[in-house]
Design a protein around this motif. Structure first.
Motif, PDB file in Angstrom:
ATOM      1  N   ASP A   1       0.833  -1.197   0.000  1.00 51.02           N
ATOM      2  CA  ASP A   1       0.000   0.000   0.000  1.00 51.02           C
ATOM      3  C   ASP A   1       0.871   1.252   0.000  1.00 51.02           C
ATOM      4  OD1 ASP A   1      -2.584  -1.390   0.301  1.00 51.02           O
ATOM      5  OD2 ASP A   1      -1.796  -1.934   2.273  1.00 51.02           O
TER       6      ASP A   1
ATOM      7  N   PRO B   1      -1.423   2.853  -4.473  1.00 50.53           N
ATOM      8  CA  PRO B   1      -0.170   2.805  -3.715  1.00 50.53           C
ATOM      9  C   PRO B   1       0.730   4.002  -3.998  1.00 50.53           C
ATOM     10  CG  PRO B   1      -0.681   0.657  -4.617  1.00 50.53           C
ATOM     11  CD  PRO B   1      -1.677   1.607  -5.207  1.00 50.53           C
TER      12      PRO B   1
ATOM     13  N   TYR C   1      -4.199   7.256   4.013  1.00 45.48           N
ATOM     14  CA  TYR C   1      -4.618   5.889   3.668  1.00 45.48           C
ATOM     15  C   TYR C   1      -5.760   5.417   4.563  1.00 45.48           C
ATOM     16  CZ  TYR C   1      -4.474   0.784   3.475  1.00 45.48           C
ATOM     17  OH  TYR C   1      -4.818  -0.554   3.373  1.00 45.48           O
TER      18      TYR C   1
END
Length: 330
Positions: free
Chosen positions: A195, A233, A256
């Protein structure tokens, strides 16, 4: 609940680090009586974990990338912001002696003694995937202890290192600049799960190579399908030694989790984690009970000689051992 499990639960709930350490030791124990107490403790702590949703972040990277150094610098930054931080560092175990050096804690000298932080090195004991078998239980205990962020450091990049991604909310891959073979040394499966990719050691003479490495990684990620519908990402250059861009790393982590929460993916992610680890634990328990069965072990010893001299193929012998174990339950 047993008296011991209740005592540890009370201590963990009150933020006692000594109780947390003893609790994790209990869940790592292979003694039958300890395992029963550990199940009681983990079951009690799960409820507290739901009330205090910890950010679970897994970190992996190639050997020498500076995972422990980065975690210490990043952890100290989080402490300065008022967060409580736990670190679960998994060290590889010897295939001969079963022992581990457990040296990660010595490389986090400031973080390991800081108030509001808890650093726990654990042996992998041969478990694949870069994490120990009981790492998820340890995460649950740290959540019950009131820690806001749990950082899980794996043993390093390997073929089955991706298992850690099934127990954390965010998977971070650390790489170092200036290596032409950097992409070749990293399995595609790990790149697809990342990620966030951090190019560590982006300082001094490696500052320019770090920019080139960042471009290479970004180009590689563009060819892969993101695993989250709400997140693409990111690649960030940073330096654990100088502190360069550590604030940006945290801002990216915050963004995130904001996206994950707004999209509703976080709840589904946690549910999927529990389901996958339930089946992994089924496999582990079956193997443990098979190895403890005296009749099966005696039968297996008779087959080992036949397998060694080539009289019986390993696959056939394994099937016979499993059939022998299952026959006791028919």
């Amino acid at each position: 609940m047993s008296d011991r499990a209740q005592m540890l639960f009370d201590g963990i709930r009150q933020g006692d680090r000594a109780a947390l350490a003893r609790g994790i030791t209990l869940v790592e124990s292979t003694r039958v009586d300890h395992q029963q107490q550990a199940r009681e403790l983990v079951s009690a702590c799960v409820g507290l974990g739901r009330e205090r949703r910890t950010l679970r972040i897994g970190l992996t990277g190639t050997p020498g990338v500076g995972k422990s150094t980065f975690i210490e610098a990043f952890g100290m930054l989080l402490l300065s912001k008022g967060y409580r931080v736990s670190v679960l560092a998994v060290d590889p175990s010897s295939s001969r002696s079963g022992g581990s050096i457990l040296g990660d804690k010595t490389r986090m000298q400031d973080l390991s003694v800081a108030a509001g932080a808890y650093v726990r090195p654990s042996p992998s004991r041969g478990s694949l995937g870069g994490v120990a078998r009981n790492t998820l239980d340890s995460i649950i205990l740290t959540e019950a202890g009131g820690y806001d962020i749990c950082l899980v450091e794996t043993v390093g990049v390997g073929q089955s290192e991706t298992m850690v991604a099934d127990m954390v909310d965010m998977f971070v891959l650390l790489l170092q600049p200036g290596s032409g073979d950097e992409l070749q040394g990293v399995k595609r499966g790990i790149m697809e799960l990342a990620d966030l990719v951090i190019i560590n050691k982006a300082d001094g003479a490696l500052a320019i190579p770090a920019k080139l490495t960042r471009t290479e990684i970004m180009n590689a990620l563009h060819l892969m399908i993101p695993r989250r519908s709400s997140w693409t990402p990111k690649v960030v250059r940073a330096s654990a030694v100088t502190g360069y861009n550590l604030e940006r790393v945290w801002e990216t982590v915050e963004l995130y989790f904001t996206k994950l929460k707004e999209s509703g993916e976080w709840d589904g992610l946690r549910a999927a984690q529990q389901e996958k680890w339930m089946w992994r634990e089924v496999t582990n328990l079956l193997l443990t009970r098979l190895n403890r069965d005296p009749q099966v072990r005696k039968f297996a010893q008779t087959l080992e000689a036949d397998v060694a001299n080539g009289a019986v193929p390993p696959g056939i012998a394994a099937e016979q051992i499993v059939d022998k174990f299952l026959s006791a339950y028919k």
